[in-house]
Design a protein around this motif. Structure first.
Motif, short mmCIF file in Angstrom:
data_model
loop_
_atom_site.label_atom_id
_atom_site.label_comp_id
_atom_site.label_asym_id
_atom_site.label_seq_id
_atom_site.Cartn_x
_atom_site.Cartn_y
_atom_site.Cartn_z
N ARG A 124 0.74 -1.25 0.03
CA ARG A 124 0.10 0.00 0.10
C ARG A 124 1.06 1.25 -0.13
NH1 ARG A 124 -3.13 -2.59 3.51
NH2 ARG A 124 -2.40 -1.25 5.33
N LEU A 125 1.86 1.40 0.71
CA LEU A 125 2.94 2.58 0.74
C LEU A 125 3.57 2.89 -0.47
CD1 LEU A 125 4.42 4.54 2.45
CD2 LEU A 125 6.25 2.95 2.70
N GLU A 126 3.95 1.51 -1.31
CA GLU A 126 4.42 1.90 -2.49
C GLU A 126 3.34 2.15 -3.51
OE1 GLU A 126 8.46 -0.88 -1.98
OE2 GLU A 126 6.80 -2.09 -2.91
N PHE A 127 2.06 1.67 -3.72
CA PHE A 127 1.21 2.06 -4.27
C PHE A 127 1.08 3.57 -4.29
CE2 PHE A 127 -1.32 -2.10 -3.63
CZ PHE A 127 -0.43 -2.61 -4.87
N ALA A 128 1.02 4.07 -2.97
CA ALA A 128 0.73 5.45 -2.83
C ALA A 128 2.09 6.11 -3.17
CB ALA A 128 0.47 5.93 -1.24
N ILE A 129 3.08 5.84 -3.06
CA ILE A 129 4.45 6.61 -3.39
C ILE A 129 4.41 6.68 -5.13
CG2 ILE A 129 7.14 6.14 -3.94
CD1 ILE A 129 6.83 5.13 -0.86
N ILE A 130 3.84 5.55 -5.73
CA ILE A 130 3.94 5.74 -7.13
C ILE A 130 2.93 6.85 -7.61
CG2 ILE A 130 3.21 4.24 -9.28
CD1 ILE A 130 4.16 1.63 -7.75
N ALA A 131 1.93 6.66 -7.21
CA ALA A 131 0.86 7.61 -7.45
C ALA A 131 1.34 8.88 -7.22
CB ALA A 131 -0.28 7.34 -6.47
N GLU A 132 2.10 9.25 -5.96
CA GLU A 132 2.53 10.61 -5.75
C GLU A 132 3.62 11.07 -6.70
OE1 GLU A 132 1.32 13.04 -3.97
OE2 GLU A 132 3.12 14.21 -3.85
N ALA A 133 4.40 10.15 -7.06
CA ALA A 133 5.48 10.39 -7.91
C ALA A 133 4.95 10.79 -9.32
CB ALA A 133 6.84 9.08 -8.26
N ARG A 134 3.84 9.79 -9.70
CA ARG A 134 3.44 9.98 -11.04
C ARG A 134 2.72 11.85 -11.00
NH1 ARG A 134 3.17 8.85 -15.56
NH2 ARG A 134 0.81 8.34 -15.37
N ALA A 135 2.10 12.07 -9.74
CA ALA A 135 1.41 13.19 -9.65
C ALA A 135 2.31 14.39 -9.72
CB ALA A 135 0.66 13.31 -8.60
N THR A 136 3.60 14.22 -9.31
CA THR A 136 4.43 15.32 -9.43
C THR A 136 5.58 15.26 -10.26
OG1 THR A 136 5.53 14.05 -7.46
CG2 THR A 136 3.96 15.81 -6.49
N SER A 137 5.34 14.35 -11.13
CA SER A 137 6.35 14.08 -12.38
C SER A 137 7.64 14.07 -11.89
CB SER A 137 6.37 15.44 -13.21
OG SER A 137 5.00 15.42 -13.56
N LYS A 138 7.88 13.09 -10.69
CA LYS A 138 9.17 12.84 -10.41
C LYS A 138 9.87 11.58 -10.87
CE LYS A 138 9.13 15.17 -6.03
NZ LYS A 138 8.90 15.38 -4.47
N ARG A 139 10.78 11.15 -11.29
CA ARG A 139 11.25 9.97 -11.82
C ARG A 139 11.01 8.78 -10.96
NH1 ARG A 139 15.87 11.05 -16.83
NH2 ARG A 139 14.40 12.00 -18.04
N LEU A 140 10.75 7.56 -11.50
CA LEU A 140 10.86 6.47 -10.79
C LEU A 140 11.39 5.54 -11.30
CD1 LEU A 140 7.70 5.55 -8.62
CD2 LEU A 140 8.36 4.00 -10.12
N LEU A 141 12.11 4.77 -10.62
CA LEU A 141 12.88 3.40 -11.27
C LEU A 141 12.07 2.46 -10.35
CD1 LEU A 141 14.83 1.88 -13.08
CD2 LEU A 141 16.63 2.66 -11.17
N ALA A 142 11.65 1.31 -10.84
CA ALA A 142 11.10 0.16 -10.17
C ALA A 142 11.58 -1.07 -10.63
CB ALA A 142 9.50 0.05 -10.63
#
Ligand code: MN
Length: 261
Positions: A124-142
């Motif tokens: 759940r934490l990681e779902f929320a982190i992905i959503a927030e990174a997407r909303a703020t256009s931060k790069r995300l490496l999974a």
């Protein structure tokens, strides 16, 4: 006047660069980590070492943060989302790291008997982190489990165990730091720009993407057809572990360079 500083002896030892250069606005890279039973949070040092080598600072995000939202009185997704908004605000980019299995209830399946350890609070934490990174256009490496979490967060599903789903063995812990299989990389993908083409990878996963989320594009495959990488705007997901290969093959460091660019 002090121009350079070393933040800690550990970071010094981990880095092949001389020192952090203060005054160049150090980037902070969040790295998720989950429980390693029974009493420790765990993370392979390669994630932090790769980030450190690129003169950015690793910031560990433990799944304990999500467990505080588990009590029924405060178990509101909105609370967790607001918390994660604050958590990510000072960070420049995020790594969703490797780990155990994703709770299959999140993609609408009952646990199979081949399912291994799960930690739904971390999911759940990681779902929320992905959503927030997407909303703020931060790069995300999974990475590895991170790619699987990303696919589920975006609406896809997973094989609960690849070996029993018609695929060859992708769980080669004996080849943790070596090439276990090749991947083909889709031309014109972001991944192709980073890696320059196909590459040899390690393979430490017993789960994998079944139904790809409609928002994600598959950018690499194993010889037996398992999706080994996905991407979308500001997001890269890889099924292998570049943090355990970049010291031997510098092309794998390119994924982390993309993250801190
Ligand atoms: Mn694999």
């Amino acid at each position: 006047m002090i121009e350079k500083v070393c933040y800690s002896s550990h970071l010094w030892a981990a880095s092949t660069t001389d020192q952090y250069e203060v005054g160049h606005s150090l980037k902070k890279i969040g790295i998720t980590c989950g429980l390693q039973k029974p009493y420790r949070y765990g993370i392979h040092r390669g994630y932090a070492d790769a980030v450190t080598e690129l003169q950015a600072v690793p910031v560990f995000l433990s799944s304990s943060s999500a467990r505080s939202f588990e009590s029924p009185e405060i178990a509101q997704d909105g609370d967790l989302a607001s918390f994660v908004q604050e958590l990510l605000a000072p960070l420049d980019a995020v790594i969703i790291s490797g780990g155990w299995d994703v709770d299959p209830l999140f993609y609408g399946e009952e646990p199979s008997e081949l399912l291994q350890d799960i930690e739904p609070a971390r999911d759940r934490l990681e779902f929320a982190i992905i959503a927030e990174a997407r909303a703020t256009s931060k790069r995300l490496l999974a990475i590895c489990r991170g790619l699987q979490v990303l696919n589920v967060e975006q609406g896809g599903t997973l094989y609960q165990d690849l070996g029993h789903s018609g695929y060859q063995e992708h769980s080669r812990i004996d080849l943790e730091y070596a090439v276990a299989h090749e991947i083909s990389v889709e031309e014109n993908s972001e991944l192709a720009k980073i890696l320059g083409g196909g590459i040899g990878v390690n393979t430490l996963h017993h789960q994998g993407i079944k139904d790809l989320a409609p928002t994600l594009v598959a950018s690499a495959y194993s010889p037996d057809g398992v999706i080994e990488a996905v991407e979308m705007e500001n997001v890269l997901g890889v099924q292998w572990h570049p943090e355990r290969l970049f010291e031997k093959d510098r092309r794998h460091l390119g994924l982390f360079s993309w993250l801190v660019a």
